[in-house]
Design an enzyme around this catalytic site. Structure first.
Site, PDB file in Angstrom:
ATOM      1  N   GLU A  29      20.692  10.146  38.226  1.00 18.33           N
ATOM      2  CA  GLU A  29      20.071   9.086  39.027  1.00 18.33           C
ATOM      3  C   GLU A  29      20.403   7.713  38.454  1.00 18.33           C
ATOM      4  O   GLU A  29      20.599   6.743  39.198  1.00 18.33           O
ATOM      5  CB  GLU A  29      18.553   9.326  39.123  1.00 18.33           C
ATOM      6  CG  GLU A  29      18.256  10.509  40.047  1.00 18.33           C
ATOM      7  CD  GLU A  29      16.992  11.272  39.737  1.00 18.33           C
ATOM      8  OE1 GLU A  29      16.133  10.784  38.978  1.00 18.33           O
ATOM      9  OE2 GLU A  29      16.864  12.405  40.257  1.00 18.33           O
TER      10      GLU A  29
ATOM     11  N   ASN B 250      10.881  15.633  32.889  1.00 15.62           N
ATOM     12  CA  ASN B 250      11.329  14.285  33.247  1.00 15.62           C
ATOM     13  C   ASN B 250      10.465  13.854  34.430  1.00 15.62           C
ATOM     14  O   ASN B 250      10.661  14.314  35.546  1.00 15.62           O
ATOM     15  CB  ASN B 250      12.814  14.323  33.633  1.00 15.62           C
ATOM     16  CG  ASN B 250      13.294  12.998  34.211  1.00 15.62           C
ATOM     17  OD1 ASN B 250      12.624  11.973  34.065  1.00 15.62           O
ATOM     18  ND2 ASN B 250      14.442  13.021  34.865  1.00 15.62           N
ATOM     19  N   TRP B 251       9.507  12.988  34.127  1.00 18.96           N
ATOM     20  CA  TRP B 251       8.556  12.591  35.168  1.00 18.96           C
ATOM     21  C   TRP B 251       9.185  11.665  36.212  1.00 18.96           C
ATOM     22  O   TRP B 251       8.592  11.416  37.252  1.00 18.96           O
ATOM     23  CB  TRP B 251       7.351  11.879  34.548  1.00 18.96           C
ATOM     24  CG  TRP B 251       6.404  12.780  33.803  1.00 18.96           C
ATOM     25  CD1 TRP B 251       6.546  14.131  33.577  1.00 18.96           C
ATOM     26  CD2 TRP B 251       5.181  12.395  33.174  1.00 18.96           C
ATOM     27  NE1 TRP B 251       5.470  14.592  32.845  1.00 18.96           N
ATOM     28  CE2 TRP B 251       4.618  13.547  32.590  1.00 18.96           C
ATOM     29  CE3 TRP B 251       4.491  11.186  33.041  1.00 18.96           C
ATOM     30  CZ2 TRP B 251       3.405  13.525  31.883  1.00 18.96           C
ATOM     31  CZ3 TRP B 251       3.290  11.153  32.342  1.00 18.96           C
ATOM     32  CH2 TRP B 251       2.759  12.318  31.776  1.00 18.96           C
ATOM     33  N   LYS B 252      10.341  11.107  35.908  1.00 18.28           N
ATOM     34  CA  LYS B 252      10.984  10.123  36.794  1.00 18.28           C
ATOM     35  C   LYS B 252       9.995   8.989  37.115  1.00 18.28           C
ATOM     36  O   LYS B 252       9.150   8.670  36.271  1.00 18.28           O
ATOM     37  CB  LYS B 252      11.518  10.791  38.058  1.00 18.28           C
ATOM     38  CG  LYS B 252      12.348  12.040  37.761  1.00 18.28           C
ATOM     39  CD  LYS B 252      13.140  12.473  38.955  1.00 18.28           C
ATOM     40  CE  LYS B 252      13.711  13.861  38.712  1.00 18.28           C
ATOM     41  NZ  LYS B 252      14.859  14.138  39.555  1.00 18.28           N
TER      42      LYS B 252
ATOM     43  N   GLY C 237      16.492  18.160  42.262  1.00 13.95           N
ATOM     44  CA  GLY C 237      15.516  17.803  43.280  1.00 13.95           C
ATOM     45  C   GLY C 237      15.799  18.388  44.646  1.00 13.95           C
ATOM     46  O   GLY C 237      15.185  17.994  45.633  1.00 13.95           O
TER      47      GLY C 237
ATOM     48  N   GLY D  62      12.483  18.344  36.297  1.00 14.51           N
ATOM     49  CA  GLY D  62      11.984  17.203  37.054  1.00 14.51           C
ATOM     50  C   GLY D  62      10.704  17.559  37.795  1.00 14.51           C
ATOM     51  O   GLY D  62       9.614  17.573  37.233  1.00 14.51           O
ATOM     52  N   GLY D  63      10.843  17.878  39.072  1.00 14.50           N
ATOM     53  CA  GLY D  63       9.678  18.100  39.942  1.00 14.50           C
ATOM     54  C   GLY D  63       8.620  19.033  39.352  1.00 14.50           C
ATOM     55  O   GLY D  63       7.413  18.739  39.413  1.00 14.50           O
TER      56      GLY D  63
ATOM     57  N   HIS E  21      21.295  10.273  32.912  1.00 14.37           N
ATOM     58  CA  HIS E  21      20.795  11.062  34.045  1.00 14.37           C
ATOM     59  C   HIS E  21      21.567  10.670  35.303  1.00 14.37           C
ATOM     60  O   HIS E  21      21.909   9.494  35.487  1.00 14.37           O
ATOM     61  CB  HIS E  21      19.297  10.809  34.234  1.00 14.37           C
ATOM     62  CG  HIS E  21      18.657  11.786  35.170  1.00 14.37           C
ATOM     63  ND1 HIS E  21      18.791  11.687  36.532  1.00 14.37           N
ATOM     64  CD2 HIS E  21      17.927  12.892  34.940  1.00 14.37           C
ATOM     65  CE1 HIS E  21      18.138  12.697  37.103  1.00 14.37           C
ATOM     66  NE2 HIS E  21      17.606  13.452  36.149  1.00 14.37           N
TER      67      HIS E  21
ATOM     68  N   SER F 269      16.318  21.892  39.636  1.00 17.38           N
ATOM     69  CA  SER F 269      15.427  22.790  40.382  1.00 17.38           C
ATOM     70  C   SER F 269      15.016  24.026  39.580  1.00 17.38           C
ATOM     71  O   SER F 269      14.920  25.124  40.140  1.00 17.38           O
ATOM     72  CB  SER F 269      16.058  23.171  41.721  1.00 17.38           C
ATOM     73  OG  SER F 269      16.271  22.006  42.512  1.00 17.38           O
TER      74      SER F 269
ATOM     75  N   GLU G  78      23.342  19.137  34.234  1.00 15.79           N
ATOM     76  CA  GLU G  78      22.547  18.978  35.441  1.00 15.79           C
ATOM     77  C   GLU G  78      23.483  18.779  36.632  1.00 15.79           C
ATOM     78  O   GLU G  78      23.885  17.638  36.928  1.00 15.79           O
ATOM     79  CB  GLU G  78      21.631  17.756  35.313  1.00 15.79           C
ATOM     80  CG  GLU G  78      20.612  17.865  34.200  1.00 15.79           C
ATOM     81  CD  GLU G  78      19.343  17.100  34.549  1.00 15.79           C
ATOM     82  OE1 GLU G  78      18.276  17.709  34.493  1.00 15.79           O
ATOM     83  OE2 GLU G  78      19.430  15.925  34.908  1.00 15.79           O
TER      84      GLU G  78
HETATM   85  C1  PEP Z   1      15.880  16.130  36.628  1.00 12.78           C
HETATM   86  O1  PEP Z   1      15.370  15.138  37.119  1.00 12.78           O
HETATM   87  O2  PEP Z   1      16.476  16.025  35.541  1.00 12.78           O
HETATM   88  C2  PEP Z   1      15.761  17.397  37.322  1.00 12.78           C
HETATM   89  C3  PEP Z   1      16.396  18.429  36.853  1.00 12.78           C
HETATM   90  O3  PEP Z   1      14.989  17.414  38.472  1.00 12.78           O
HETATM   91  P1  PEP Z   1      14.487  18.720  39.297  1.00 12.78           P
HETATM   92  O4  PEP Z   1      13.974  19.709  38.265  1.00 12.78           O
HETATM   93  O5  PEP Z   1      13.412  18.207  40.171  1.00 12.78           O
HETATM   94  O6  PEP Z   1      15.664  19.264  40.015  1.00 12.78           O
END
Ligand code: PEP
Length: 251
Positions: free
Chosen positions: A97, A9-11, A173, A233-234, A95, A212, A167
């Site tokens: 966010e 997930n590039w956000k 994040g 994500g990251g 999500h 994470s 999640e």
């Molecule tokens: C996400 O954005 O769905 C996510 C899990 O982010 P991260 O891996 O950065 O925690």
């Protein structure tokens, strides 16, 4: 055995040259693996570029959200049919966010799930509790409420062909990953709740963990019996980090 998925997930990240070098580095290593799926969910303006780079490769792509509407006066929205026109397989819905920053309610998420399915997309339906909710001991009731919203609108059969992503908001994040036991407990709860409606759908339903995930913790998480991969994500923004997670999924 259920398939395993690793989905980036590039956000709100990316640029034309950066996307190209990231995807080229990923493609150098990735080969088709039976029962394993790799994908990236990208900002909508990059769908055409990403399609050009990924078509015919083992890496699929998707959007990060989808409109609950099919068309009309909904400025800023992107419909499921539009995502499909650009070859997207997946759309993330719900999500945290989107829920916390953009006001997506359980009901809106359920409508987005239904719209994604109707358009022929595979929804990646995210659920998860905040830290305050976990500390209050209400994790399961939060997960149940979020899941039930989709079950009520679309029915358990509509989860066949979709993915769920657990999640925990406190892990997204933050660098603070759920332990494999915490993830397993939540995933088993979600699967059990779907099983009350349809045991067959529940047994086939891939449930990804997100929060994470890194190369160093992916193998332990993915070894849990109800963890069918990860939403990343990251770490999906750095080829070597994303590939390390992919390696854990194919091992
Ligand atoms: C996400 O954005 O769905 C996510 C899990 O982010 P991260 O891996 O950065 O925690």
């Amino acid at each position: 055995m259920r398939p395993k998925y690793v989905v980036g997930n590039w956000k709100l990240n990316g640029s034309l040259p950066g996307n190209e070098s990231l995807l080229r580095a990923i493609l150098k290593e990735v080969s088709p693996q039976p029962g394993r799926h790799l994908a990236v969910c990208v900002p909508a303006p990059y769908l055409a570029q990403v399609r050009g780079l990924l078509e015919g490769t083992p890496v699929a792509w998707g959007g990060q959200d989808v409109s609950r509407f099919e068309k009309g006066a909904y400025t800023g929205d992107v419909s499921g049919a539009m995502l499909r026109e650009f070859g997207a397989t997946f759309a993330i819905v719900g999500h945290s966010e989107r829920r916390t920053l953009f006001g997506d309610t359980d009901e809106a998420v359920a409508q987005k799930y239904a719209a994604a399915r109707k358009a022929g997309l595979v929804p990646i339906f995210c659920v998860g509790e905040t830290l305050a909710e976990r500390e209050k001991g209400v994790t399961e009731s939060v997960l149940a409420r979020q899941l039930d919203a989709v079950l009520e609108v679309s029915g358990a059969a509509a989860l066949d062909g979709g993915l769920v992503a657990y999640e925990p908001v406190w892990a997204i994040g933050t660098g603070r990953t759920a332990t494999s036991a915490q993830a397993q407990e939540a995933h088993a709860f979600l699967r059990g709740r779907v099983a009350k409606k349809d045991a067959g759908v529940a047994s086939r339903l891939p449930i990804l963990y997100g929060g994470s995930v890194k190369g160093s913790n992916a193998a332990e998480l993915f070894a849990m019996p109800d963890v069918d991969g990860g939403l990343i994500g990251g770490a999906s923004l750095v080829a070597e980090d994303f590939l390390a997670i992919w390696r854990a999924a194919v091992a």
